[in-house]
Design an enzyme around this catalytic site. Structure first.
Site, PDB file in Angstrom:
ATOM      1  N   GLN A 193       0.832  -1.221   0.000  1.00  0.00           N
ATOM      2  CA  GLN A 193       0.000   0.000   0.000  1.00  0.00           C
ATOM      3  C   GLN A 193       0.859   1.259   0.000  1.00  0.00           C
ATOM      4  OE1 GLN A 193      -0.564  -2.651   1.944  1.00  0.00           O
ATOM      5  NE2 GLN A 193      -2.728  -2.924   2.408  1.00  0.00           N
ATOM      6  N   ASP A 234      -7.930   0.919  11.786  1.00  0.00           N
ATOM      7  CA  ASP A 234      -9.054   0.086  11.337  1.00  0.00           C
ATOM      8  C   ASP A 234     -10.092  -0.119  12.432  1.00  0.00           C
ATOM      9  OD1 ASP A 234      -6.730  -0.650   9.435  1.00  0.00           O
ATOM     10  OD2 ASP A 234      -8.599  -1.273   8.468  1.00  0.00           O
ATOM     11  N   ASN A 244      -4.318  -1.505  13.242  1.00  0.00           N
ATOM     12  CA  ASN A 244      -3.980  -0.890  11.951  1.00  0.00           C
ATOM     13  C   ASN A 244      -3.115  -1.902  11.204  1.00  0.00           C
ATOM     14  OD1 ASN A 244      -4.088   1.356  10.085  1.00  0.00           O
ATOM     15  ND2 ASN A 244      -1.945   1.705  10.552  1.00  0.00           N
ATOM     16  N   LYS A 245      -2.702  -1.532  10.027  1.00  0.00           N
ATOM     17  CA  LYS A 245      -1.930  -2.422   9.161  1.00  0.00           C
ATOM     18  C   LYS A 245      -0.793  -3.112   9.911  1.00  0.00           C
ATOM     19  CE  LYS A 245      -2.623  -3.384   5.879  1.00  0.00           C
ATOM     20  NZ  LYS A 245      -3.393  -4.651   5.688  1.00  0.00           N
TER      21      LYS A 245
HETATM   22  O1  MRU Z   1      -5.606  -3.977   4.295  1.00  0.00           O
HETATM   23  P1  MRU Z   1      -5.958  -2.538   4.059  1.00  0.00           P
HETATM   24  O2  MRU Z   1      -5.209  -1.911   2.938  1.00  0.00           O
HETATM   25  O3  MRU Z   1      -7.445  -2.340   3.980  1.00  0.00           O
HETATM   26  O4  MRU Z   1      -5.468  -1.805   5.385  1.00  0.00           O
HETATM   27  C1  MRU Z   1      -5.606  -0.420   5.470  1.00  0.00           C
HETATM   28  C2  MRU Z   1      -5.035   0.153   6.701  1.00  0.00           C
HETATM   29  O5  MRU Z   1      -4.521  -0.528   7.561  1.00  0.00           O
HETATM   30  C3  MRU Z   1      -5.203   1.640   6.883  1.00  0.00           C
HETATM   31  O6  MRU Z   1      -4.136   2.180   7.588  1.00  0.00           O
HETATM   32  C4  MRU Z   1      -6.494   1.913   7.672  1.00  0.00           C
HETATM   33  O7  MRU Z   1      -7.561   1.230   7.102  1.00  0.00           O
HETATM   34  C5  MRU Z   1      -6.804   3.354   7.740  1.00  0.00           C
HETATM   35  S1  MRU Z   1      -7.315   4.007   6.202  1.00  0.00           S
HETATM   36  C6  MRU Z   1      -7.806   5.595   6.436  1.00  0.00           C
END
Ligand code: MRU
Length: 342
Positions: A193, A234, A244-245
């Site tokens: 990402q 998240d 979070n990620k």
């Molecule tokens: O697996 P993803 O790409 O959906 O994970 C996204 C994240 O972890 C973002 O940091 C989180 O959703 C915040 S987005 C404003």
């Protein structure tokens, strides 16, 4: 950057984030199954965006039922929401958006224009998310100093939301206000990402950005290479523990060790007032194949077992502040997070 999702002629059009930054391909979701698939296979991703897309998915699902049976009943709606809820478990924005859609349905179930009202509700969730991002970004920009080097992880930008972004929104707002800042974007293995999406978004707007492999955070934290960290979220529990990620926890540990401020930027829809702490946050585990292959190319021994937890939980004690559309949240987190819901 708000053309990554739009509603047109009764369909939802989404930019396929798996193809970025190389190609701009749109996928047209005409029904519930298309939307569920787009969330599961990460055509769209990012907590607020998943919620918005799911809301449109409810509208599409109801539209399909009305077309085939003439009327959508409560059990029909429950089935639609169950299908969407099962797509990705960690981001609470999904459940939050489904609740909003269920409420709107309940109030209008017997009206002849129920489909119209439900579609309007999805559009208003979308529009409000952009407004909230702009508001939280203005608050967050106050925390940024001229000359900062800001580390961010994953993508919490326009692409991950209705538009503008959370962590990247704060960075955008600071840049727009004239502060000279530089961003360090982690690659964010394995979906990349950071490399594919964050670098793309920032480069398009001329915000200085440098790409680093995920494993550089310890070194750069120790040698004053990072002045602040801002990430998205998240799901945030009442005590402030934050999912979070995957990799966010490691970054927070480094930040704590070297006294680097660590900020979490998120709208209120990412706070979960039903759970006391992070132990209750469900962590998505994705197919190990996504670690073994990059853009279809095998990176390792074919039969090796690979593990892929999509998120981790950063304990609240490593977080300096939360940045929300209602303002900056300070300690004690539990007290002020509870107030977001009153
Ligand atoms: O697996 P993803 O790409 O959906 O994970 C996204 C994240 O972890 C973002 O940091 C989180 O959703 C915040 S987005 C404003």
């Amino acid at each position: 950057m708000t053309d990554h999702i739009y509603w047109k002629d009764g369909s939802l059009n989404v930019l396929d984030q798996r193809e970025l930054p190389f190609k701009k391909v749109y996928i047209r979701c005409k029904g519930l199954v298309d939307v569920a698939k787009a969330i599961t296979n990460m055509t769209v991703r990012g907590a607020p965006l998943i919620g918005i897309v799911a809301a449109y998915g409810v509208a599409l699902g109801i539209g399909e039922v009305v077309k085939s049976k003439g009327h959508c009943s409560q059990p029909d709606l429950d089935r639609i929401c169950k299908r969407l809820q099962g797509t990705r478990p960690t981001a609470v924005n999904l459940a939050w958006a489904l609740e909003r859609m269920k409420d709107a349905f309940k109030k209008n179930v017997d009206e002849s224009n129920v489909l119209e009202v439900i579609t309007e509700e999805a559009i208003s969730i979308h529009v409000k998310d952009i407004e909230n991002n702009r508001m939280l970004s203005l608050y967050g920009a106050e925390l940024i100093d001229d000359g900062d080097t800001i580390l961010t992880h994953c993508n919490a930008g326009a692409l991950a939301t209705g538009g503008y972004g959370t962590a990247l929104g704060v960075i955008r707002a600071a840049h727009e206000s004239g502060k000279r800042i530089k961003v360090l974007a982690t690659e964010t293995r394995p979906y990349m990402q950071g490399a594919r999406l964050t670098v793309w978004e920032l480069s398009q707007e001329g915000i200085p950005v440098e790409l680093i492999p995920d494993n550089h955070v310890g070194l750069l934290s120790s040698n004053k290479g990072i002045s602040k960290v801002i990430v998205g979220a998240d799901r945030i529990a009442l005590n402030g523990d934050t999912a979070n990620k995957i990799g966010t926890y490691m970054i927070a540990l480094c930040a704590h060790q070297f006294r680097i401020p660590f900020y979490v930027a998120a709208p209120v829809s990412t706070f979960d007032n039903h759970i006391e702490s992070g132990v209750y946050i469900p962590i998505e585990e994705r197919d190990g194949k996504e670690v073994k292959y990059l853009q279809g190319k095998l990176l390792t021994v074919k039969d090796v077992k690979a593990r892929y937890y999509s998120f981790d939980v950063t304990p609240a004690r490593f977080i300096t502040n939360f940045i929300t559309e209602k303002g900056i949240i300070e300690r004690p987190f539990r007290k002020y997070i509870k107030m977001l819901f009153s």
